[in-house]
Enzyme design. Sequence first.
Site, mmCIF file in Angstrom:
data_model
loop_
_atom_site.group_PDB
_atom_site.id
_atom_site.type_symbol
_atom_site.label_atom_id
_atom_site.label_comp_id
_atom_site.label_asym_id
_atom_site.label_seq_id
_atom_site.Cartn_x
_atom_site.Cartn_y
_atom_site.Cartn_z
ATOM 1 N N ASP A 13 0.878 -1.166 0.000
ATOM 2 C CA ASP A 13 0.000 0.000 0.000
ATOM 3 C C ASP A 13 0.916 1.216 0.000
ATOM 4 O O ASP A 13 2.137 1.091 -0.195
ATOM 5 C CB ASP A 13 -1.009 -0.047 1.153
ATOM 6 N N HIS A 14 0.336 2.405 0.228
ATOM 7 C CA HIS A 14 1.143 3.636 0.184
ATOM 8 C C HIS A 14 2.274 3.612 1.217
ATOM 9 O O HIS A 14 3.360 4.104 0.963
ATOM 10 C CB HIS A 14 0.247 4.858 0.401
ATOM 11 N N CYS A 70 2.874 -3.425 3.941
ATOM 12 C CA CYS A 70 2.038 -2.302 4.381
ATOM 13 C C CYS A 70 2.735 -1.692 5.602
ATOM 14 O O CYS A 70 3.923 -1.935 5.818
ATOM 15 C CB CYS A 70 0.595 -2.714 4.638
ATOM 16 N N GLY A 71 2.023 -0.905 6.391
ATOM 17 C CA GLY A 71 2.683 -0.235 7.513
ATOM 18 C C GLY A 71 3.206 -1.223 8.541
ATOM 19 O O GLY A 71 4.370 -1.193 8.933
ATOM 20 N N THR A 72 2.320 -2.111 8.971
ATOM 21 C CA THR A 72 2.682 -3.106 9.993
ATOM 22 C C THR A 72 2.841 -4.512 9.438
ATOM 23 O O THR A 72 3.353 -5.389 10.137
ATOM 24 C CB THR A 72 1.569 -3.184 11.051
ATOM 25 N N GLY A 73 2.310 -4.753 8.253
ATOM 26 C CA GLY A 73 2.236 -6.108 7.698
ATOM 27 C C GLY A 73 0.939 -6.815 8.096
ATOM 28 O O GLY A 73 0.577 -7.836 7.504
ATOM 29 N N GLY A 75 -2.424 -5.796 8.101
ATOM 30 C CA GLY A 75 -3.562 -5.728 7.178
ATOM 31 C C GLY A 75 -3.353 -6.622 5.968
ATOM 32 O O GLY A 75 -4.279 -7.323 5.516
ATOM 33 N N HIS A 103 8.719 -25.081 7.832
ATOM 34 C CA HIS A 103 7.652 -25.766 8.574
ATOM 35 C C HIS A 103 6.252 -25.453 8.066
ATOM 36 O O HIS A 103 5.362 -26.294 8.176
ATOM 37 C CB HIS A 103 7.739 -25.402 10.065
ATOM 38 N N ASN A 104 6.039 -24.244 7.560
ATOM 39 C CA ASN A 104 4.677 -23.852 7.156
ATOM 40 C C ASN A 104 4.490 -23.833 5.644
ATOM 41 O O ASN A 104 3.384 -23.587 5.172
ATOM 42 C CB ASN A 104 4.327 -22.459 7.703
ATOM 43 N N HIS A 138 5.375 -31.927 8.889
ATOM 44 C CA HIS A 138 4.851 -30.598 8.572
ATOM 45 C C HIS A 138 3.851 -30.657 7.416
ATOM 46 O O HIS A 138 2.960 -29.819 7.317
ATOM 47 C CB HIS A 138 6.003 -29.648 8.244
ATOM 48 N N ARG A 141 0.383 -31.181 8.716
ATOM 49 C CA ARG A 141 -0.196 -29.972 9.303
ATOM 50 C C ARG A 141 -0.667 -28.995 8.230
ATOM 51 O O ARG A 141 -1.735 -28.392 8.352
ATOM 52 C CB ARG A 141 0.838 -29.322 10.230
HETATM 53 C C1 RB5 Z 1 -1.986 2.593 6.452
HETATM 54 O O1 RB5 Z 1 -1.966 3.791 7.147
HETATM 55 C C2 RB5 Z 1 -1.890 1.421 7.403
HETATM 56 O O2 RB5 Z 1 -3.063 1.276 8.111
HETATM 57 C C3 RB5 Z 1 -1.553 0.160 6.638
HETATM 58 O O3 RB5 Z 1 -0.362 0.351 5.941
HETATM 59 C C4 RB5 Z 1 -1.312 -1.117 7.418
HETATM 60 O O4 RB5 Z 1 -0.383 -0.902 8.445
HETATM 61 C C5 RB5 Z 1 -2.486 -1.864 7.848
HETATM 62 O O5 RB5 Z 1 -2.347 -2.987 8.399
#
Ligand code: RB5
Length: 157
Positions: A13-14, A70-73, A75, A103-104, A138, A141
């Site tokens: 994403d952005h 994405c920001g955190t991975g 989403g 394993h996965n 594995h 599973r």
């Molecule tokens: C975007 O601002 C943020 O929500 C997205 O990149 C992500 O971190 C969602 O999981």
Amino acid sequence: MGGNAIPVAIASDHAGVEMKKTLVDALSGWGFAVEDLGPGTIDPVDYPDYAEAVALRVSNGTAKFGVLVCGTGIGMSISANKFPNVRAAILYDEYAARYSRMHNDANIAIFGARTMKADAAADRLGIFLSEQFEKGRHERRVRKIRGIEKRVCRTGP
Ligand code: RB5
């Protein structure tokens, strides 16, 4: 790049556009056939749209592996793991990079651009793509994950 290069689909994403550039360069340098599904700018977009583009390709076999940022991975992970045959893993360290393959049999590597450094993500991606699924216990599973998909998902590619 040879005609037999392994196809890898990547998107972000952005929040992940900058890290994606580093990962596309790394993948190309390693000789993978990279399909960059965007976005190309940092204008705000919705991560499920890009997770879907990559996960569909992995789910139907068009791409052998996928990469999402994405920001955190988180989403991207939630979205991609809705797809049959997709096993998407957030590679939060090198151990996770290695064992998500061994394993996965993970087939999508996910990174958080706001929680990880780009060069560390590229190192983890290199580990991920050079490891093999260990099979054995594995495999049983992973078959059970497939069983859950078959019982729960009514439609799929
Ligand atoms: C975007 O601002 C943020 O929500 C997205 O990149 C992500 O971190 C969602 O999981």
